[in-house]
Design an enzyme around this catalytic site. Structure first.
Site, PDB file in Angstrom:
ATOM      1  N   TYR A  79       0.815  -1.213   0.000  1.00  0.00           N
ATOM      2  CA  TYR A  79       0.000   0.000   0.000  1.00  0.00           C
ATOM      3  C   TYR A  79       0.858   1.278   0.000  1.00  0.00           C
ATOM      4  CZ  TYR A  79      -2.437   3.937   1.840  1.00  0.00           C
ATOM      5  OH  TYR A  79      -2.898   5.208   2.003  1.00  0.00           O
ATOM      6  N   HIS A  92      -3.253   0.173   6.848  1.00  0.00           N
ATOM      7  CA  HIS A  92      -4.246  -0.059   5.785  1.00  0.00           C
ATOM      8  C   HIS A  92      -4.949  -1.407   5.947  1.00  0.00           C
ATOM      9  CE1 HIS A  92      -5.917   1.095   1.785  1.00  0.00           C
ATOM     10  NE2 HIS A  92      -5.650   2.287   2.277  1.00  0.00           N
TER      11      HIS A  92
HETATM   12  C1  GCO Z   1      -5.284   7.367   3.390  1.00  0.00           C
HETATM   13  C2  GCO Z   1      -6.021   6.247   2.755  1.00  0.00           C
HETATM   14  C3  GCO Z   1      -6.075   6.274   1.273  1.00  0.00           C
HETATM   15  C4  GCO Z   1      -6.974   5.176   0.736  1.00  0.00           C
HETATM   16  C5  GCO Z   1      -7.751   5.694  -0.429  1.00  0.00           C
HETATM   17  C6  GCO Z   1      -8.700   4.677  -0.996  1.00  0.00           C
HETATM   18  O1  GCO Z   1      -4.966   7.217   4.538  1.00  0.00           O
HETATM   19  O2  GCO Z   1      -5.133   8.390   2.741  1.00  0.00           O
HETATM   20  O3  GCO Z   1      -5.674   5.030   3.328  1.00  0.00           O
HETATM   21  O4  GCO Z   1      -4.816   6.245   0.704  1.00  0.00           O
HETATM   22  O5  GCO Z   1      -6.261   4.069   0.358  1.00  0.00           O
HETATM   23  O6  GCO Z   1      -8.430   6.826  -0.043  1.00  0.00           O
HETATM   24  O7  GCO Z   1      -9.523   5.253  -1.954  1.00  0.00           O
HETATM   25 MG    MG Z   2      -5.531   5.454   5.427  1.00  0.00          MG
END
Ligand code: GCO
Ligand code: MG
Length: 408
Positions: A160, A217
């Site tokens: 992520y 995440h």
């Molecule tokens: C964050 C989030 C995002 C999400 C995204 C999904 O903390 O900014 O985890 O990166 O992954 O908004 O659409």
């Molecule tokens: Mg997030």
């Protein structure tokens, strides 16, 4: 006073922003954001097919009654699609109300509680050296808080928010393009072995002042999350975000029993009913709802007030999928909220985005300064909007090495 018309636009530079414009018989108009990342056409259809026909003729000043009319009237309550659509209407009505008052929106909440609101940026690296460069760049730009994500040695793919290749001094924004999702491979053991040490190295390198955040995440099981939160205690994180998928809220109790690391959760929540137990039981430290996904200003302000009773501070979601309109709504709440904590803020400020959404809101030295223009303080250029078309996207999917589906 009456609503005479409302229109929905979908598109933008690199993002499918869903922008609602509500017109009135007094010439004042309001703007709202219904961008539900990678599912943008759904709130747009809800607005066009059901909500807008019910808005025409209503008095736009009755934003509470209009919110209740749609929420209670839907019968099937909550859910991100409906709440994003209601949220856009609600933002636009608050925009109209503040423009009628001739005041920046924060004045209607109770004025300013601070001069500038703390924001955090996203630092990321394919490896630890790459990450250190990325953090250093944000620190040099004046950021006082940085979220850090890092590639994990031996992980078959990037995880992520981590680039595949070294980021070479550039900001990394996840590429969601295409309707068929990309696949990330995840290995919890490698993550657990590497990440606490990586966070400790960031702390050693940048010293005690920098606020360091980290987003899991939703990838850990409750016991693993408790172990991780305990392991990173010496780092003194500002927050640990989404350690587990929050559907199982008892997991947060397990984490609390084992660690004092502050926990932030809520970007996927869309209702006060998703977070009231976590707030009332004081199992979290920051609430991460977004004004877009959680029903607009009317509903999110209720969440903020509930959170204040329980020492829970705000840390609104601010991923690049939110348009400058909902970000402005959050900046006005941030200027006011007595229990403000921090705002996630990715500089969208490309010339194309600024041309589509002109505003005087400004980031200086890691603090966000809200504009004093009446209303939300953001405009929308329809000629610019005509340049963009909808392009479908998807969140990546995550599998374990043996192929088992996991959480993105
Ligand atoms: C964050 C989030 C995002 C999400 C995204 C999904 O903390 O900014 O985890 O990166 O992954 O908004 O659409
Ligand atoms: Mg997030």
């Amino acid at each position: 006073m009456k609503i005479t018309d409302a229109r929905v636009f979908v598109g933008g530079p690199g993002k499918n922003y869903v922008t609602l414009k509500i017109m009135t018989d007094q010439g004042v108009y309001g703007l709202g954001d219904a961008t539900l990342n990678n599912r943008e056409t759904l709130p747009a259809a809800y607005l066009r097919d059901y909500l807008i026909p019910n808005l025409i003729g209503k008095d736009p000043r009755n934003s509470e009654d209009i919110w209740q009319f749609f929420y209670r009237g839907a019968y099937f309550r909550r859910g991100p699609i409906a709440m994003a659509a209601f949220g856009a209407i609600d933002m636009a009505l608050w925009d109209i109300k503040a423009k009628l008052a001739g005041m920046p929106l924060y004045q209607l909440f109770g004025g300013k509680s601070r001069d500038g609101a703390l924001v955090y940026a996203h630092a990321t690296g394919a490896d630890l050296d790459d990450l250190m460069e990325s953090v250093a760049r944000y620190v040099a730009l004046g950021y006082k808080a940085v979220r850090v994500q890092c590639g994990i040695p031996g992980m078959p793919t990037a995880s992520y928010a981590v680039p595949e290749q070294k980021s070479a001094g550039k900001d990394h924004i996840t590429d969601f393009s295409g309707i068929i999702p990309k696949t990330e491979i995840w290995d919890t053991d490698r993550y657990m072995r590497f990440m606490p040490g990586a966070l400790a190295e960031v702390r050693d390198r940048f010293g005690p002042e920098l606020k360091i955040l980290h987003d899991v995440h939703h990838r850990l099981l409750p016991r693993e999350a408790a172990e991780f939160a305990k392991a990173v205690e010496p780092v003194g994180l500002y927050w640990l975000e989404d350690p587990t998928p929050a559907e199982d809220q008892s997991a947060l109790r397990l984490i609390r029993q084992h660690a004092t690391t502050p926990i932030a959760i809520g970007e996927v929540f869309n209702s006060i009913w998703d977070c009231n137990a976590l707030i009332e039981n004081e199992l979290i430290d920051f609430i991460r709802v977004a004004v877009t996904y959680a029903g607009g200003i009317t509903h999110v302000k209720r969440i903020v007030d509930l959170a204040a009773l329980h020492h829970v501070r705000t840390g609104f979601h601010g991923a690049p999928s939110h348009s400058p309109i909902s970000m402005a709504a959050q900046h006005h709440l941030n200027a006011w909220a007595p229990n403000f904590g921090i705002q996630e803020y990715l500089v969208l400020g490309t010339p194309a985005c600024d041309a589509l959404f002109p505003s005087d809101h400004a980031l200086r030295d890691g603090l966000f300064h809200v504009s004093d223009a009446p209303g939300l303080g953001v405009d929308f250029d329809e000629d610019e909007a005509a340049r963009y078309e909808y392009a479908p996207g998807s969140h990546p999917v995550v599998r374990l090495e043996d192929g088992t589906m996991w959480n993105y």
